[in-house]
Design a protein around this motif. Structure first.
Motif, short mmCIF file in Angstrom:
data_model
loop_
_atom_site.label_atom_id
_atom_site.label_comp_id
_atom_site.label_asym_id
_atom_site.label_seq_id
_atom_site.Cartn_x
_atom_site.Cartn_y
_atom_site.Cartn_z
N THR A 143 0.83 -1.21 0.00
CA THR A 143 0.00 0.00 0.00
C THR A 143 0.86 1.26 0.00
N VAL A 144 2.13 1.11 0.32
CA VAL A 144 3.06 2.23 0.41
C VAL A 144 3.79 2.38 -0.93
N PRO A 145 3.94 3.60 -1.43
CA PRO A 145 4.64 3.78 -2.71
C PRO A 145 6.12 3.43 -2.60
N LEU A 146 6.74 3.17 -3.75
CA LEU A 146 8.18 2.94 -3.79
C LEU A 146 8.89 4.24 -3.43
N PRO A 147 9.92 4.19 -2.61
CA PRO A 147 10.66 5.41 -2.27
C PRO A 147 11.37 5.98 -3.50
N GLU A 148 11.31 7.30 -3.62
CA GLU A 148 12.01 7.96 -4.72
C GLU A 148 13.50 7.97 -4.43
N VAL A 149 14.28 7.84 -5.49
CA VAL A 149 15.74 7.81 -5.39
C VAL A 149 16.28 8.97 -6.23
N PRO A 150 17.18 9.78 -5.68
CA PRO A 150 17.78 10.83 -6.51
C PRO A 150 18.52 10.20 -7.68
N VAL A 151 18.37 10.79 -8.87
CA VAL A 151 19.06 10.28 -10.06
C VAL A 151 19.51 11.47 -10.90
N ARG A 152 20.67 11.32 -11.54
CA ARG A 152 21.22 12.39 -12.37
C ARG A 152 22.11 11.78 -13.44
N VAL A 153 22.48 12.60 -14.39
CA VAL A 153 23.43 12.16 -15.42
C VAL A 153 24.77 12.83 -15.11
N GLU A 154 25.80 12.01 -15.01
CA GLU A 154 27.17 12.50 -14.77
C GLU A 154 28.10 11.77 -15.72
N ASN A 155 28.88 12.53 -16.47
CA ASN A 155 29.86 11.93 -17.38
C ASN A 155 29.23 10.87 -18.29
N GLY A 156 28.03 11.16 -18.79
CA GLY A 156 27.38 10.26 -19.72
C GLY A 156 26.77 9.01 -19.11
N LYS A 157 26.63 8.97 -17.78
CA LYS A 157 26.07 7.80 -17.09
C LYS A 157 24.95 8.25 -16.16
#
Length: 141
Positions: free
Chosen positions: A120-134
């Motif tokens: 019933t609980v949503p999936l926790p959000e995870v910080p995500v970014r693009v660094e050096n093409g990854k």
């Protein structure tokens, strides 16, 4: 009748023991991911190239326990790939829904919202970014 009753008791006990074993396995520790109560990366984790997640799709990075959705070019949203019910790892994404193979919970991969229980609980959000093409998940180093 007592034979059936005893058999049922044994079968129930075996089922509970099996479920308990699954719970232990689901809550295994990983140095970057914590445990089922904190299933998000605690250190930066490299996922792969942004091109692996085309616009309008989501990709499950099972080894890193993260799923990433790309709503628009250059924009990414990530969530833990561990079910919030018992900590099992999602196994696939179909029609923008992440599936938990343990008990059938389903999650919206665009928002993390639980769509079908027992979760019933949503999936926790995870910080995500693009660094050096990854794609990098987790906090900045």
């Amino acid at each position: 009748m007592s034979g059936q009753s005893t058999r049922r008791t044994v079968l129930k006990g075996a089922a509970l023991a099996g479920a308990a074993g699954l719970g232990v396995a689901a809550c295994s520790t990983d140095s970057n991911l914590g445990h089922a109560q904190n299933p998000v990366p605690t250190a930066p984790v490299e996922l792969g190239a942004p091109s692996e997640v085309p616009v309008g799709t989501a990709k499950l990075f099972r080894e890193q326990r993260v799923l990433v959705h790309c709503p628009a070019e250059g924009q990414y949203k990530a969530f833990s790939a561990q079910c919030t019910h018992a900590g099992c790892l999602l196994d696939k994404i179909e029609k923008n829904e992440g599936n938990c193979p343990c008990h059938g919970s389903r999650f919206d991969v665009t928002t993390g919202k639980a769509l079908q229980g027992p979760a019933t609980v949503p999936l926790p959000e995870v910080p995500v970014r693009v660094e050096n093409g990854k794609l990098i998940a987790g906090p900045k180093a």
